[in-house]
Motif scaffolding. Structure first.
Motif, short mmCIF file in Angstrom:
data_model
loop_
_atom_site.label_atom_id
_atom_site.label_comp_id
_atom_site.label_asym_id
_atom_site.label_seq_id
_atom_site.Cartn_x
_atom_site.Cartn_y
_atom_site.Cartn_z
N VAL A 271 0.85 -1.20 0.00
CA VAL A 271 0.00 0.00 0.00
C VAL A 271 0.89 1.25 0.00
N GLY A 272 1.95 1.21 0.79
CA GLY A 272 2.90 2.33 0.81
C GLY A 272 3.50 2.57 -0.56
N GLY B 137 2.21 1.76 -3.50
CA GLY B 137 1.19 2.29 -4.40
C GLY B 137 0.95 3.78 -4.19
N GLN B 138 0.82 4.18 -2.92
CA GLN B 138 0.55 5.59 -2.62
C GLN B 138 1.75 6.47 -3.01
N LEU B 139 2.95 5.97 -2.72
CA LEU B 139 4.16 6.73 -3.03
C LEU B 139 4.31 6.96 -4.52
N ILE B 140 4.13 5.91 -5.31
CA ILE B 140 4.34 6.03 -6.75
C ILE B 140 3.22 6.83 -7.41
N LYS B 141 1.99 6.68 -6.86
CA LYS B 141 0.88 7.49 -7.39
C LYS B 141 1.20 8.98 -7.23
N TRP C 70 -2.90 0.97 -8.83
CA TRP C 70 -2.79 -0.47 -9.05
C TRP C 70 -1.58 -0.81 -9.91
N VAL C 71 -1.23 0.08 -10.83
CA VAL C 71 -0.07 -0.15 -11.71
C VAL C 71 1.21 -0.20 -10.86
N ALA C 72 1.31 0.75 -9.94
CA ALA C 72 2.49 0.80 -9.06
C ALA C 72 2.60 -0.48 -8.23
N VAL C 73 1.48 -0.96 -7.70
CA VAL C 73 1.47 -2.18 -6.88
C VAL C 73 1.90 -3.38 -7.72
N VAL C 74 1.39 -3.47 -8.95
CA VAL C 74 1.74 -4.58 -9.84
C VAL C 74 3.24 -4.56 -10.18
N GLU D 224 -6.15 -0.46 -0.40
CA GLU D 224 -5.72 0.89 -0.81
C GLU D 224 -6.24 1.99 0.11
N LYS D 225 -7.52 1.91 0.47
CA LYS D 225 -8.15 3.01 1.22
C LYS D 225 -8.03 2.85 2.74
#
Length: 574
Positions: free
Chosen positions: A170-171, A173-177, A185-189, A447-448
């Motif tokens: 989650v970290g 995903g949020q960081l890359i977003k 979701w792309v960052a997490v993948v 995510e949320k």
């Protein structure tokens, strides 16, 4: 054949990453424009570490190579790798944000994370290396019946790894977003896919070198940041803290406080009481961080990568040195965020004293300090390092989870210790794929959610389940299989259960009314760790079986080996 398969997969992954990155600056308003400096630097890091993974893949032939790099890592290298494994994004981003918000209280995290290391240095490091082979269950179960103790150890490992993985994904995903302008979701993948490549092909050798490179980059980055922050104040800590107090007082005054109240609010950041409200919370939280460190499976696993106990002790010395240095600098960077970020209208709402962008953006304090002191290029570098930090930690976690399934469950429980190296390695790789897919799925699903409790829960579980079993089995003669397994499971279940009914989950995450939580404290460690230790003691004392008598008699032989290393496997003897 294997190398060519690896290169094809790596090339495909990089290509897909580049395509996703190029198309990532559309979508939600919360995302920033694509940060090409960060993407280029991250691409260089990934390319370099994929090359290392290719090199490591050629050396990874046996289960020992996969789990422990053949025991051929030096104490200095292992110390840097442990530091790289331990200095997670939660430390780099989370603690600097906590210092920015609460000042002095942010130190509780730093000190709590750090003081676990003397426990490992003086009680665990040499014994782990002398008794163990691949996982901490080898140590905890040295004189016990293998099936029940391995089942417990694998359960404890997988629960800790799951919660830690969710928080890291989650970290990420949020960081890359926020930084790269990609979809969440792309960052997490991308993180999940890269992590699987490192672990699948390179095993512990590749994971170790990814962690070493990341540690060097992160230490260099935070050193420059702290130096530049201090340079703004003539290298006077007193001037830095005084400015921080003044900024917080000005924010309080802008919020409508009287000058006297505003002055008190400013001075409050130099005192405890910001988010640890009472002595029991402070003790419980501190115990989770301190003893949890000594029970984290991915950290304990690193002690089997060195040739002997002397190198294990040396690796803890170096790890403690680097981690201590890092946490001192993080405190400076947190105050740098108060003085440089919260006063800059480009980054923050200066009247309210919050970083622009809504929920979650407080964690960007450290990278905005980087932008303040080093411009866009250094901002890109720190962004890439923050992502590399998550990758390195996730790879270590996945490897410890895979080893728990393949070595503890498959090879020892299901195959009765008769599994050959090749089949164990195959199960490890299948588990890695499964864990990678699970990490990506959970990362997207959560995510949320409030993820802060997940990291503290991972530490609380490790302190309540893994650490008591490890400690008592190695140091207490009368500990038995029954005591260790029942006590360990009691610690595991109580730590998870008490966290679920605590305010941070029951009220904040599950949305129940304020004040309805059954358990009033945020961290359960003081209670669940006590339950674990008492359970081990009680059920061991009550165990009068012939098996228990044999286990007590075997303690002397275990003690000789744990303290002298006689009979322990050498670098090539895994």
């Amino acid at each position: 054949m294997r190398a060519s398969r690896f290169m094809a997969l790596a090339a495909g992954l990089l290509a897909s990453g580049a395509v996703l990155a190029a198309g990532g600056d559309v979508g939600q308003a919360a995302k920033q424009a694509t940060n090409w400096t960060a993407i280029v630097m991250f691409g260089l890091f990934v390319a370099g570490t994929l090359w290392i993974t290719k090199w490591a893949a050629a050396k990874t032939r046996s289960a020992a190579d996969f789990y422990t790099a053949g025991g051929g890592i030096t104490g200095f290298q292992n110390g840097l790798a442990i530091a790289g494994d331990y200095m997670s994004a939660a430390s780099f981003l989370g603690i600097s944000a906590a210092v920015m918000a609460s000042g002095y209280d942010g130190l509780i995290y730093s000190i709590g994370f750090l003081v676990g290391w003397p426990v490992i240095t003086f009680l665990m490091a040499e014994r782990l290396r002398n008794l163990g082979k691949f996982t901490f269950a080898d140590v905890a179960g040295y004189r016990f019946k293998q099936t029940p103790i391995r089942a417990f150890a694998a359960s404890g490992t997988l629960v800790v790894v799951a919660f830690y993985l969710i928080a890291q994904m989650v970290g990420a995903g949020q960081l890359i977003k926020l930084l790269f302008g990609l979809e969440y979701w792309v960052a997490v993948v991308i993180v999940g896919a890269l992590m699987m490549v490192y672990v699948l092909f390179g095993g512990m050798t590749a994971t170790t070198w990814v962690q070493i490179i990341k540690a060097v980059l992160l230490l260099a980055g935070v050193t420059f940041m702290a130096f530049m922050v201090m340079a703004q104040f003539g290298f006077s800590p007193e001037a830095l803290f005084a400015k921080g107090v003044a900024v917080k007082a000005a924010i309080a005054e802008a919020a409508g406080k009287t000058p006297e109240e505003a002055a008190k609010a400013g001075e409050a950041i130099m005192k405890p009481g910001g988010f640890v409200k009472d002595p029991i919370s402070a003790i419980s939280f501190g115990m989770a961080l301190m003893f949890g460190t000594a029970g984290l499976p991915h950290i304990l696993m690193r002690f089997f990568t060195v040739p002997d106990a002397k190198e294990a002790r040396k690796s803890v010395f170096w790890a403690t040195t680097w981690i201590g240095y890092f946490y001192v600098l993080i405190f400076i960077i947190g105050f740098g965020a108060i003085t440089l970020v919260l006063t800059n209208p480009e980054f923050a709402d200066t009247a309210k004293g919050v970083i622009k962008g809504g929920a979650g953006t407080a964690n960007m304090a450290a990278v905005l300090v980087a932008k303040s002191v080093g411009g866009d290029v250094f901002f890109g570098f720190i962004s890439a390092v923050a992502f590399a930090t998550i990758l390195a930690v996730v790879a270590g976690l996945t490897l410890s989870g895979a080893s728990a399934v393949s070595h503890d469950l498959y090879a020892t429980v299901f195959k009765g210790g008769k599994a050959d190296s090749a089949s164990e390695l195959k199960v490890s790789r299948i588990t890695t794929l499964a864990l990678g897919a699970l990490a990506v799925t959970l990362g997207i699903a959560f995510e949320k959610q409030n993820i802060a409790f997940m990291v503290s829960l991972a530490f609380a579980i490790a302190a309540s389940a893994n650490f008591p079993v490890l400690f008592m089995s190695v140091l207490w003669k009368d500990c038995t299989t029954k005591g260790a397994v029942i006590g360990g499971f009691l610690g595991l279940i109580s730590s998870v259960g008490l966290t679920v009914v605590s305010p941070s989950v029951w009220e904040v995450t599950l949305g129940n009314p304020k004040g309805s939580a059954w358990f009033p404290y945020t961290s359960p460690a003081l209670f669940s760790m006590t339950i674990g230790f008492v359970g081990i003691w009680l059920f061991s004392v009550l165990d009068k079986s012939a098996q228990a008598a044999k286990e007590r008699a075997d303690f002397e032989a275990q003690q000789v080996r744990s303290e002298t290393g006689l009979g322990a496997a050498g670098a090539s003897g895994h």
